[in-house]
Design a protein around this motif. Structure first.
Motif, mmCIF file in Angstrom:
data_model
loop_
_atom_site.group_PDB
_atom_site.id
_atom_site.type_symbol
_atom_site.label_atom_id
_atom_site.label_comp_id
_atom_site.label_asym_id
_atom_site.label_seq_id
_atom_site.Cartn_x
_atom_site.Cartn_y
_atom_site.Cartn_z
ATOM 1 N N ALA A 1 0.833 -1.208 0.000
ATOM 2 C CA ALA A 1 0.000 0.000 0.000
ATOM 3 C C ALA A 1 0.869 1.259 0.000
ATOM 4 O O ALA A 1 0.553 2.242 -0.688
ATOM 5 N N ALA B 1 2.320 1.713 -3.476
ATOM 6 C CA ALA B 1 1.304 2.231 -4.388
ATOM 7 C C ALA B 1 1.159 3.735 -4.231
ATOM 8 O O ALA B 1 1.075 4.478 -5.215
ATOM 9 N N SER B 2 1.150 4.197 -2.979
ATOM 10 C CA SER B 2 1.040 5.637 -2.726
ATOM 11 C C SER B 2 2.263 6.383 -3.228
ATOM 12 O O SER B 2 2.148 7.439 -3.861
ATOM 13 N N SER C 1 2.265 6.375 -7.044
ATOM 14 C CA SER C 1 1.001 6.848 -7.642
ATOM 15 C C SER C 1 0.387 5.813 -8.589
ATOM 16 O O SER C 1 -0.009 6.130 -9.717
ATOM 17 N N VAL C 2 0.356 4.566 -8.119
ATOM 18 C CA VAL C 2 -0.275 3.488 -8.881
ATOM 19 C C VAL C 2 -1.239 2.754 -7.962
ATOM 20 O O VAL C 2 -1.284 3.000 -6.754
ATOM 21 N N SER C 3 -2.017 1.834 -8.515
ATOM 22 C CA SER C 3 -2.993 1.097 -7.712
ATOM 23 C C SER C 3 -2.324 -0.037 -6.934
ATOM 24 O O SER C 3 -1.226 -0.487 -7.276
ATOM 25 N N ASP C 4 -3.028 -0.497 -5.888
ATOM 26 C CA ASP C 4 -2.521 -1.639 -5.125
ATOM 27 C C ASP C 4 -2.401 -2.869 -6.028
ATOM 28 O O ASP C 4 -1.461 -3.660 -5.901
ATOM 29 N N ALA C 5 -3.354 -3.015 -6.961
ATOM 30 C CA ALA C 5 -3.323 -4.161 -7.871
ATOM 31 C C ALA C 5 -2.090 -4.114 -8.769
ATOM 32 O O ALA C 5 -1.475 -5.146 -9.055
ATOM 33 N N ALA C 6 -1.728 -2.893 -9.204
ATOM 34 C CA ALA C 6 -0.540 -2.754 -10.057
ATOM 35 C C ALA C 6 0.713 -3.142 -9.293
ATOM 36 O O ALA C 6 1.605 -3.812 -9.832
#
Length: 208
Positions: free
Chosen positions: A163, A166-167, A170-175
């Motif tokens: 997490a 991701a922050s 600047s991408v999604s948790d899935a990415a």
């Protein structure tokens, strides 16, 4: 020559600007993040000097912006500066064609060499820092990773959970989860391997 400088360190940006202007170049803009870089480069820009790691993601944002700009303006000369040797970044830049350069920031202090690199890239040539060349010639399992996967693994080595990564990027948790899975696969760490995350981090730290 009309040059755009992208560097989030105010002191370094000022130093680069002074060196370039003293050599007779026109620094048309200095920007501190990749978004600004994309906006200020125009058809009149002759060359871009950019850091690899920049806001907003503090990953390979500067390089990504430069490659995106070159996709719109084929052959736009770009000189990339980096704080450290990252052969994956250098390879991606070199794969984009001629009129590119990749230098470690420590070379900027050698003003004559820096200005020579500017002229070489502006004339359509390619210049790569000797230390980067040495790294590129040494095979490494980490060379299998893309620049983004390298960013993810670097963040993992700094103790970041998915997490947080991701922050930061600047991408999604899935990415991030997908990047982590790719890292494990490329580093030959199968599911049955005990604590793959730790093993991946140890592999990264062994070469940095």
């Amino acid at each position: 020559m009309r040059i755009v400088v992208a560097e989030d360190s105010v002191l370094l940006a000022e130093g680069l600007t002074r060196i370039l202007r003293a050599a007779g170049h026109d620094v048309t803009a200095t920007v501190t993040d990749a978004g600004e870089l994309r906006r200020v480069v125009s058809d009149e820009t002759d060359l871009v000097v950019t850091d690899v790691r920049m806001p907003p993601g503090h990953g390979d944002d500067g390089l990504r912006a430069a490659l995106e700009i070159r996709s719109r303006r084929t052959g736009l000369p770009v000189l990339v500066l980096s704080q450290y040797v990252a052969s994956a970044y250098a390879r991606e830049l070199l794969d984009s064609g001629g009129a590119v350069g990749y230098l470690l920031k420590e070379r900027v202090g050698r003003v004559t060499d820096f200005l020579r690199a500017i002229d070489t890239v502006a004339d359509g040539g390619v210049i790569v820092d000797p230390e980067v060349i040495g790294t590129m010639l040494r095979p490494s399992v980490l060379d299998r990773l893309t620049p983004r996967e390298t960013d993810v693994l670097r963040a993992m080595s700094e103790g970041c959970a998915n997490a947080e990564i991701a922050s930061r990027l600047s991408v999604s948790d899935a990415a991030v989860a997908k990047h982590v899975a790719n890292i494990f696969a490329k580093l030959d760490l199968p599911p049955q391997e005990g604590n793959r995350r730790v093993r991946a981090i140890l592999t990264y730290l062994a070469e940095h």
